[in-house]
Scaffold this active site. Structure first.
Site, PDB file in Angstrom:
ATOM      1  N   THR A 125     -26.865  27.622 -30.873  1.00 19.53           N
ATOM      2  CA  THR A 125     -26.068  26.736 -30.016  1.00 19.53           C
ATOM      3  C   THR A 125     -25.937  27.225 -28.573  1.00 19.53           C
ATOM      4  O   THR A 125     -25.917  28.437 -28.326  1.00 19.53           O
ATOM      5  CB  THR A 125     -24.645  26.586 -30.611  1.00 19.53           C
ATOM      6  N   TYR A 149     -16.107  30.637 -33.062  1.00 18.46           N
ATOM      7  CA  TYR A 149     -17.308  29.899 -33.483  1.00 18.46           C
ATOM      8  C   TYR A 149     -18.554  30.479 -32.813  1.00 18.46           C
ATOM      9  O   TYR A 149     -19.543  30.818 -33.473  1.00 18.46           O
ATOM     10  CB  TYR A 149     -17.152  28.411 -33.117  1.00 18.46           C
ATOM     11  N   LYS A 153     -21.799  32.467 -34.357  1.00 20.28           N
ATOM     12  CA  LYS A 153     -23.154  31.950 -34.137  1.00 20.28           C
ATOM     13  C   LYS A 153     -24.037  32.978 -33.424  1.00 20.28           C
ATOM     14  O   LYS A 153     -25.259  32.943 -33.543  1.00 20.28           O
ATOM     15  CB  LYS A 153     -23.083  30.649 -33.326  1.00 20.28           C
TER      16      LYS A 153
END
Ligand code: GDR
Length: 341
Positions: A125, A149, A153
């Site tokens: 991402t 998050y 990731k």
């Protein structure tokens, strides 16, 4: 016949990727949490070549059994706790699923001796870039993640690189910028806006409350981004690629265009938490800021450079920013009208 396993098959990207792989003649297997609440479970394409398995990224034994049984040629890891705001409330769960979950899949490939057989795609991402110092962001831009998050990731991204280098697994990271669609959940800002614009235009809602209107994101359509995932695994060598639209727009701009598609012209007045979106025809306040949607730390500017993917994979986006908004608002108005009737 090639076999693919898609984790997170019931999400937005899972559905578009399933359609694409079925159209290419694949046998498609999906891993679905037994408790998945996704709205898309019932709208999967009907096909004799589509098989759904119960399993979780937090549970190694279900992964081991499923992957051993299928022996997939390709695994697309789309399962995640994908909500950035939520990761501040559930940081440990997010880490278990989004970071260690990826390790569990890679370890399964290795332990089962599938390193030469199974290619692996990781949905990485643009949130890895986070607090960016340079624009646009490409594959060489340093990472500065800004949420639990994004930090989970980051681990997933590097463990994918590591298993590629250490064990020669054909493993790729798609560094995906924001991508949306008619299947997006309303917990993300784009669909929240298009659904609200549609409801307000039909008299079904009074107002829309948003958080940071100044966030600038690089938005594309999920259909284009899932095609890029497929192309990465068909390339001669495994590598990491940025996938983006190459344009940046603010949340405010997205809202203005979405309301315009629904037949309402907004003008903006005030600043900070007092900023309001006002209907120029009626003078009604339709959009307000609610600080409860602010994040403890925010990513304010995203702008991707996908020239590597364009050059090496021949990838290009088809759906423009305006077309994305047009498709989402049109879909939402039509489905609300159908519901009403
Ligand atoms: P994002 O998507 O966090 O970028 O992650 P989201 O749509 O949630 O937020 C985009 C930006 O809009 C601002 N914002 C709001 N966001 C939400 N959800 N609700 C609001 O009311 C609101 N008001 C303003 C946010 O602060 C943010 O700046 C998505 C996910 O798909 C991730 O999984 C993926 O990794 C990234 O995109 C790339």
């Amino acid at each position: 016949m090639k076999k693919a396993l898609i984790t997170g098959i019931t999400g937005q990207d899972g559905k578009y990727l399933t359609r694409l792989l079925l159209s290419k003649g694949y046998e498609v297997h999906g891993l679905k949490r037994r408790t998945s609440t996704s709205v898309n479970v019932d709208s999967m394409p009907e096909s004799e070549k589509l098989f759904i398995h119960n399993g979780e990224l937090t549970d190694s034994s279900s992964l081991m059994q499923t992957i051993q049984k299928i022996q997939p040629d390709e695994i697309y890891n789309l399962a995640a706790q994908s909500n950035v705001a939520m990761s501040f409330e559930m940081p440990e769960y997010t880490a278990d699923l989004d970071a260690v979950g990826v390790l569990r899949i890679l370890e399964t490939i290795r332990i089962l001796g599938l390193e030469k057989h199974t290619k692996f795609f990781q949905a990485s991402t643009c949130e890895l870039f986070g607090n960016v110092k340079t624009s646009p962001q490409n594959e060489s831009t340093p990472f500065y993640p800004r949420s639990p998050y994004a930090i989970a990731k980051l681990y997933a991204h590097w463990i994918t690189v590591n298993y590629r280098e250490a064990y020669n697994i054909f493993a790729c990271n798609g560094i995906l910028f924001n991508h949306e669609s008619e299947l997006r959940s309303e917990s993300f800002v784009t669909r929240k806006i298009t659904m609200s614009a549609a409801r307000i235009s039909l008299g079904l809602q009074d107002k829309l409350f948003l958080g940071n209107l100044n966030a600038n994101k690089d938005w594309g359509h999920s259909e284009d981004y899932t095609e890029a995932m497929y192309l990465m695994l068909q390339n001669d060598t495994p590598d990491d690629f940025v996938i983006s639209s190459g344009e940046t727009h603010s949340v405010r701009e997205f809202a203005s265009l979405a309301f315009r598609e629904a037949g309402i012209n907004l003008e903006w007045s005030g600043e900070g938490i007092n900023e309001k979106g006002i209907d120029t025809d009626t003078g009604r306040i339709l959009v307000e800021v609610d600080p409860k949607f602010f994040r403890p730390s925010e990513v304010n500017l995203m702008l991707g450079d996908s020239s590597k993917a364009e050059r090496i994979l021949g990838w290009k986006r088809h759906v423009t920013f305006r077309e994305l908004i047009r498709r989402m608002v049109k879909h939402d108005i039509e489905s609300l009208k159908e519901e009403k009737n």
